[in-house]
Design a protein around this motif. Sequence first.
Motif, PDB file in Angstrom:
ATOM      1  N   ARG A 166       0.834  -1.209   0.000  1.00  0.00           N
ATOM      2  CA  ARG A 166       0.000   0.000   0.000  1.00  0.00           C
ATOM      3  C   ARG A 166       0.867   1.257   0.000  1.00  0.00           C
ATOM      4  NH1 ARG A 166      -3.747  -2.992   3.257  1.00  0.00           N
ATOM      5  NH2 ARG A 166      -2.549  -2.442   5.119  1.00  0.00           N
ATOM      6  N   ALA A 167       1.963   1.224   0.756  1.00  0.00           N
ATOM      7  CA  ALA A 167       2.839   2.397   0.834  1.00  0.00           C
ATOM      8  C   ALA A 167       3.525   2.676  -0.499  1.00  0.00           C
ATOM      9  CB  ALA A 167       3.883   2.194   1.929  1.00  0.00           C
ATOM     10  N   CYS A 168       3.759   1.641  -1.304  1.00  0.00           N
ATOM     11  CA  CYS A 168       4.459   1.808  -2.576  1.00  0.00           C
ATOM     12  C   CYS A 168       3.512   2.052  -3.753  1.00  0.00           C
ATOM     13  CB  CYS A 168       5.323   0.582  -2.866  1.00  0.00           C
ATOM     14  SG  CYS A 168       6.719   0.371  -1.737  1.00  0.00           S
ATOM     15  N   GLU A 169       2.224   1.831  -3.544  1.00  0.00           N
ATOM     16  CA  GLU A 169       1.244   2.053  -4.615  1.00  0.00           C
ATOM     17  C   GLU A 169       1.237   3.502  -5.073  1.00  0.00           C
ATOM     18  OE1 GLU A 169      -2.865  -0.150  -4.644  1.00  0.00           O
ATOM     19  OE2 GLU A 169      -2.315   0.311  -2.585  1.00  0.00           O
ATOM     20  N   ARG A 170       1.056   3.674  -6.365  1.00  0.00           N
ATOM     21  CA  ARG A 170       0.797   5.004  -6.901  1.00  0.00           C
ATOM     22  C   ARG A 170      -0.709   5.204  -7.020  1.00  0.00           C
ATOM     23  NH1 ARG A 170       3.911   3.728 -12.210  1.00  0.00           N
ATOM     24  NH2 ARG A 170       2.367   2.083 -11.936  1.00  0.00           N
ATOM     25  N   GLY A 171      -1.101   6.407  -7.398  1.00  0.00           N
ATOM     26  CA  GLY A 171      -2.523   6.729  -7.375  1.00  0.00           C
ATOM     27  C   GLY A 171      -3.385   5.827  -8.222  1.00  0.00           C
ATOM     28  N   SER A 172      -2.900   5.407  -9.381  1.00  0.00           N
ATOM     29  CA  SER A 172      -3.719   4.597 -10.289  1.00  0.00           C
ATOM     30  C   SER A 172      -3.561   3.100 -10.057  1.00  0.00           C
ATOM     31  CB  SER A 172      -3.353   4.919 -11.738  1.00  0.00           C
ATOM     32  OG  SER A 172      -1.972   4.637 -11.974  1.00  0.00           O
ATOM     33  N   ASP A 173      -2.621   2.689  -9.205  1.00  0.00           N
ATOM     34  CA  ASP A 173      -2.381   1.271  -8.961  1.00  0.00           C
ATOM     35  C   ASP A 173      -3.440   0.692  -8.032  1.00  0.00           C
ATOM     36  OD1 ASP A 173      -0.097   1.764 -10.415  1.00  0.00           O
ATOM     37  OD2 ASP A 173       1.218   1.843  -8.657  1.00  0.00           O
ATOM     38  N   SER A 174      -3.560  -0.616  -8.035  1.00  0.00           N
ATOM     39  CA  SER A 174      -4.436  -1.301  -7.081  1.00  0.00           C
ATOM     40  C   SER A 174      -3.790  -2.626  -6.696  1.00  0.00           C
ATOM     41  CB  SER A 174      -5.830  -1.528  -7.662  1.00  0.00           C
ATOM     42  OG  SER A 174      -5.761  -2.176  -8.932  1.00  0.00           O
ATOM     43  N   ALA A 175      -3.971  -3.011  -5.427  1.00  0.00           N
ATOM     44  CA  ALA A 175      -3.287  -4.191  -4.888  1.00  0.00           C
ATOM     45  C   ALA A 175      -4.300  -5.201  -4.360  1.00  0.00           C
ATOM     46  CB  ALA A 175      -2.326  -3.774  -3.777  1.00  0.00           C
ATOM     47  N   TYR A 176      -3.941  -6.476  -4.458  1.00  0.00           N
ATOM     48  CA  TYR A 176      -4.874  -7.563  -4.152  1.00  0.00           C
ATOM     49  C   TYR A 176      -4.124  -8.696  -3.446  1.00  0.00           C
ATOM     50  CZ  TYR A 176      -7.009  -5.049  -8.028  1.00  0.00           C
ATOM     51  OH  TYR A 176      -7.486  -4.061  -8.849  1.00  0.00           O
ATOM     52  N   ARG A 177      -4.817  -9.365  -2.547  1.00  0.00           N
ATOM     53  CA  ARG A 177      -4.307 -10.639  -2.039  1.00  0.00           C
ATOM     54  C   ARG A 177      -4.821 -11.720  -2.973  1.00  0.00           C
ATOM     55  NH1 ARG A 177      -5.074 -13.686   3.826  1.00  0.00           N
ATOM     56  NH2 ARG A 177      -3.395 -15.208   3.509  1.00  0.00           N
ATOM     57  N   TYR A 178      -3.894 -12.386  -3.635  1.00  0.00           N
ATOM     58  CA  TYR A 178      -4.233 -13.302  -4.718  1.00  0.00           C
ATOM     59  C   TYR A 178      -4.415 -14.725  -4.217  1.00  0.00           C
ATOM     60  CZ  TYR A 178      -3.649 -15.564  -9.319  1.00  0.00           C
ATOM     61  OH  TYR A 178      -3.808 -16.310 -10.451  1.00  0.00           O
ATOM     62  N   GLY A 179      -3.660 -15.101  -3.195  1.00  0.00           N
ATOM     63  CA  GLY A 179      -3.746 -16.432  -2.614  1.00  0.00           C
ATOM     64  C   GLY A 179      -3.186 -16.382  -1.210  1.00  0.00           C
ATOM     65  N   GLY A 180      -2.826 -17.525  -0.668  1.00  0.00           N
ATOM     66  CA  GLY A 180      -2.326 -17.562   0.703  1.00  0.00           C
ATOM     67  C   GLY A 180      -1.236 -16.550   0.972  1.00  0.00           C
ATOM     68  N   GLU A 181      -0.086 -16.694   0.275  1.00  0.00           N
ATOM     69  CA  GLU A 181       1.007 -15.739   0.477  1.00  0.00           C
ATOM     70  C   GLU A 181       1.357 -15.021  -0.820  1.00  0.00           C
ATOM     71  OE1 GLU A 181       3.038 -19.849   0.017  1.00  0.00           O
ATOM     72  OE2 GLU A 181       1.204 -19.051   0.891  1.00  0.00           O
ATOM     73  N   GLU A 182       0.416 -15.020  -1.755  1.00  0.00           N
ATOM     74  CA  GLU A 182       0.614 -14.358  -3.045  1.00  0.00           C
ATOM     75  C   GLU A 182      -0.194 -13.063  -3.112  1.00  0.00           C
ATOM     76  OE1 GLU A 182       1.803 -16.838  -6.896  1.00  0.00           O
ATOM     77  OE2 GLU A 182      -0.192 -17.316  -6.143  1.00  0.00           O
ATOM     78  N   PHE A 183       0.395 -12.062  -3.747  1.00  0.00           N
ATOM     79  CA  PHE A 183      -0.247 -10.767  -3.912  1.00  0.00           C
ATOM     80  C   PHE A 183      -0.086 -10.320  -5.360  1.00  0.00           C
ATOM     81  CE2 PHE A 183       0.973 -11.273   0.447  1.00  0.00           C
ATOM     82  CZ  PHE A 183      -0.049 -10.691   1.181  1.00  0.00           C
ATOM     83  N   VAL A 184      -0.983  -9.447  -5.781  1.00  0.00           N
ATOM     84  CA  VAL A 184      -0.920  -8.899  -7.136  1.00  0.00           C
ATOM     85  C   VAL A 184      -1.016  -7.379  -7.045  1.00  0.00           C
ATOM     86  CG1 VAL A 184      -2.173  -8.657  -9.335  1.00  0.00           C
ATOM     87  CG2 VAL A 184      -1.852 -10.915  -8.322  1.00  0.00           C
ATOM     88  N   ILE A 185      -0.215  -6.696  -7.846  1.00  0.00           N
ATOM     89  CA  ILE A 185      -0.356  -5.252  -8.008  1.00  0.00           C
ATOM     90  C   ILE A 185      -0.658  -4.989  -9.470  1.00  0.00           C
ATOM     91  CG2 ILE A 185       0.671  -2.978  -7.716  1.00  0.00           C
ATOM     92  CD1 ILE A 185       2.566  -4.119  -5.672  1.00  0.00           C
ATOM     93  N   LEU A 186      -1.760  -4.332  -9.742  1.00  0.00           N
ATOM     94  CA  LEU A 186      -2.182  -3.982 -11.097  1.00  0.00           C
ATOM     95  C   LEU A 186      -1.704  -2.570 -11.391  1.00  0.00           C
ATOM     96  CD1 LEU A 186      -3.789  -5.047 -13.510  1.00  0.00           C
ATOM     97  CD2 LEU A 186      -5.871  -4.179 -12.426  1.00  0.00           C
ATOM     98  N   LEU A 187      -1.041  -2.402 -12.543  1.00  0.00           N
ATOM     99  CA  LEU A 187      -0.340  -1.144 -12.842  1.00  0.00           C
ATOM    100  C   LEU A 187      -0.811  -0.557 -14.176  1.00  0.00           C
ATOM    101  CD1 LEU A 187       3.177  -2.599 -11.990  1.00  0.00           C
ATOM    102  CD2 LEU A 187       1.816  -1.139 -10.494  1.00  0.00           C
TER     103      LEU A 187
END
Length: 322
Positions: A226-247
């Motif tokens: 969340r701290a590294c996200e830019r204004g247009s980005d969005s972040a998701y918990r994809y699985g147990g220990e997996e995450f996705v950032i959409l750019l």
Amino acid sequence: MYLTNSGGQISLSRIFDGNPVATIVIDSEHRVIHWNRACAVMTGVPASEMIGSRDQWRAFYPDPRPILADLIVDGAVESKVDTFYHGKFHRSELIEGAYEAEDFFPAFGDHGCWLFFTAAPICDDQGRVIGAIETLQNVTERHRAEEALRASEERYRELSRTDALTGLLNTRTLWEHLLHEIARAKRYGRPLSLMVLDCDDFKAINDRFGHLEGDRVLIELAALIRACERGSDSAYRYGGEEFVILLPETAATSAMQLAERVRARFAGIRLPLADAEAISATISIGVAEWRPGEDEQTLIRRADEAVYAAKHRGKNCVVLAE
């Protein structure tokens, strides 16, 4: 004026005063002729201060202005009513020439209150307006209940879109947003990248420190994302220990730079434990840039494959998808 029964005459003043609904009556000169007990209790202004005066506004507003009954006496042109009650009024469906409105009055009570009020003309035998009557009802509790319901519904919608542990958006929301962003990238010919992040050796962290500490690692990673996200980005918990950032609006080169920044910052985090020991963890990141004609599943799969490649290279690194 009086009503008559077997016991004698009853004045309308007594009827108004005994009415549990706050009621104001003004004459054609805007003078208050009735200000019943319920109105005095609601406004905190006794009838003795109002009867015979044209200061009815003083009980409701900080500065002189007409109340709804005044507008009725003046002819109640809708555009004039709209000047004072824009978006808060409508014509009465029951009484010809009457209006109903709802507004918030901050000076009433400890925290203000919402009032629903109706004003109707009083006419003589020839149909001429000789005054107006206005009734007021406190509808604050209804408003509070409606606001609580709206807040509850919004909270439910938010919970249905987010991951309970990390507060990031969930997988279902990822697919919705990814479809939208791919369509947008295709329509406008704009770049779109995506990164998948996987916490290295997460099972070993859980086995050594316990699942609660493992959850702390995931929460810390989510906070960093969340701290590294830019204004247009969005972040998701994809699985147990997996995450996705959409750019959106991001080509592979810029996405790789952001991924490297996230990787390096997470590798430097230490989570202290009670026995002076600290947990440290790393992440492997796969980055993929959308290709024209590619669907969402293919894009995610390429980023996943890049994560596996990062694992094979020794973990704690960033790999760009082929």
